[in-house]
Design an enzyme around this catalytic site. Structure first.
Site, PDB file in Angstrom:
ATOM      1  N   HIS A   1       0.834  -1.206   0.000  1.00  0.00           N
ATOM      2  CA  HIS A   1       0.000   0.000   0.000  1.00  0.00           C
ATOM      3  C   HIS A   1       0.863   1.248   0.000  1.00  0.00           C
ATOM      4  O   HIS A   1       1.989   1.245   0.482  1.00  0.00           O
ATOM      5  CB  HIS A   1      -0.961   0.029   1.194  1.00  0.00           C
ATOM      6  CG  HIS A   1      -0.282  -0.135   2.528  1.00  0.00           C
ATOM      7  ND1 HIS A   1       0.103  -1.360   3.024  1.00  0.00           N
ATOM      8  CD2 HIS A   1       0.087   0.776   3.458  1.00  0.00           C
ATOM      9  CE1 HIS A   1       0.669  -1.195   4.197  1.00  0.00           C
ATOM     10  NE2 HIS A   1       0.686   0.093   4.488  1.00  0.00           N
TER      11      HIS A   1
ATOM     12  N   HIS B   1       0.686   5.236   1.238  1.00  0.00           N
ATOM     13  CA  HIS B   1      -0.022   6.241   2.034  1.00  0.00           C
ATOM     14  C   HIS B   1       0.024   7.567   1.287  1.00  0.00           C
ATOM     15  O   HIS B   1       1.095   7.977   0.828  1.00  0.00           O
ATOM     16  CB  HIS B   1       0.671   6.477   3.382  1.00  0.00           C
ATOM     17  CG  HIS B   1       0.704   5.304   4.301  1.00  0.00           C
ATOM     18  ND1 HIS B   1      -0.124   5.181   5.390  1.00  0.00           N
ATOM     19  CD2 HIS B   1       1.488   4.188   4.306  1.00  0.00           C
ATOM     20  CE1 HIS B   1       0.149   4.054   6.039  1.00  0.00           C
ATOM     21  NE2 HIS B   1       1.125   3.437   5.401  1.00  0.00           N
TER      22      HIS B   1
HETATM   23  P1  AMP Z   1       1.674   0.403   7.503  1.00  0.00           P
HETATM   24  O1  AMP Z   1       2.360   0.719   8.802  1.00  0.00           O
HETATM   25  O2  AMP Z   1       2.307   1.102   6.348  1.00  0.00           O
HETATM   26  O3  AMP Z   1       1.531  -1.094   7.291  1.00  0.00           O
HETATM   27  O4  AMP Z   1       0.230   1.038   7.637  1.00  0.00           O
HETATM   28  C1  AMP Z   1      -0.939   0.312   7.685  1.00  0.00           C
HETATM   29  C2  AMP Z   1      -2.049   1.307   7.811  1.00  0.00           C
HETATM   30  O5  AMP Z   1      -3.275   0.615   7.640  1.00  0.00           O
HETATM   31  C3  AMP Z   1      -2.120   2.010   9.167  1.00  0.00           C
HETATM   32  O6  AMP Z   1      -1.973   3.413   8.959  1.00  0.00           O
HETATM   33  C4  AMP Z   1      -3.502   1.645   9.698  1.00  0.00           C
HETATM   34  O7  AMP Z   1      -4.137   2.716  10.366  1.00  0.00           O
HETATM   35  C5  AMP Z   1      -4.244   1.265   8.423  1.00  0.00           C
HETATM   36  N1  AMP Z   1      -5.362   0.347   8.607  1.00  0.00           N
HETATM   37  C6  AMP Z   1      -5.356  -0.832   9.276  1.00  0.00           C
HETATM   38  N2  AMP Z   1      -6.569  -1.407   9.220  1.00  0.00           N
HETATM   39  C7  AMP Z   1      -7.355  -0.591   8.479  1.00  0.00           C
HETATM   40  C8  AMP Z   1      -8.720  -0.619   8.047  1.00  0.00           C
HETATM   41  N3  AMP Z   1      -9.526  -1.638   8.375  1.00  0.00           N
HETATM   42  N4  AMP Z   1      -9.192   0.402   7.307  1.00  0.00           N
HETATM   43  C9  AMP Z   1      -8.381   1.440   6.969  1.00  0.00           C
HETATM   44  N5  AMP Z   1      -7.092   1.523   7.336  1.00  0.00           N
HETATM   45  C10 AMP Z   1      -6.577   0.536   8.074  1.00  0.00           C
END
Ligand code: AMP
Ligand code: ZN
Length: 134
Positions: free
Chosen positions: A98, A100
């Site tokens: 993903h 951001h």
């Molecule tokens: P990362 O640290 O780059 O893996 O970030 C994962 C992101 O996914 C975090 O910012 C979380 O807040 C976000 N996240 C986790 N679960 C969900 C969800 N169900 N819907 C939207 N965002 C999510």
């Protein structure tokens, strides 16, 4: 992958606040709700991280991200930060690739920071270590 939370979002098994989607990519608001408009852009296909991404999927996610950024700028945001964490050491928590997108405005108080290293490395030695050719 069955237990992947982002795959569940793609399948509609858990809800999200969708921002944009096309055949291959989905973008939705990050649940953290930290920086206003913090958006995640993901491939619909499960790929654990950037390292696992084939060029085609990577390009599709980046092109969709660019489209979303342009849309955000057209709405009045003044800038963006694009971040992608790859592997646990970088802070990656969700193991589905993903990107951001953090929409930004001048003096919005948000800040992406890296802790400065305690000891400066030699740029010359570092370049020697990292340099490569195709
Ligand atoms: P990362 O640290 O780059 O893996 O970030 C994962 C992101 O996914 C975090 O910012 C979380 O807040 C976000 N996240 C986790 N679960 C969900 C969800 N169900 N819907 C939207 N965002 C999510
Ligand atoms: Zn997944």
């Amino acid at each position: 992958m069955n237990d992947c939370i982002f795959c569940k979002i793609v399948k509609g098994e858990i809800p999200c606040y969708k921002i944009y989607e096309n055949k291959d990519v989905l973008a939705f608001l990050d649940i953290e709700n930290d920086v206003p408009g913090h958006t995640l852009v993901i491939p619909k296909k499960h790929l654990s991280d950037l390292d696992a991404c084939d060029d085609d999927v990577f390009a599709k996610v980046l092109l969709a991200s660019k489209k979303i950024v342009k849309h955000f700028l057209s709405l009045g945001y003044e800038g963006v930060n694009l971040v992608s964490n790859c592997k646990e050491s970088s802070g990656q928590i969700v193991k589905h690739f993903h990107v951001h997108i953090f929409p930004r405005k001048t003096n919005d108080g948000a800040k992406l920071t890296m802790q400065p290293a305690k000891q400066k490395t030699s740029l010359e030695l570092m370049a020697e270590k990292l340099r490569f050719e195709d």
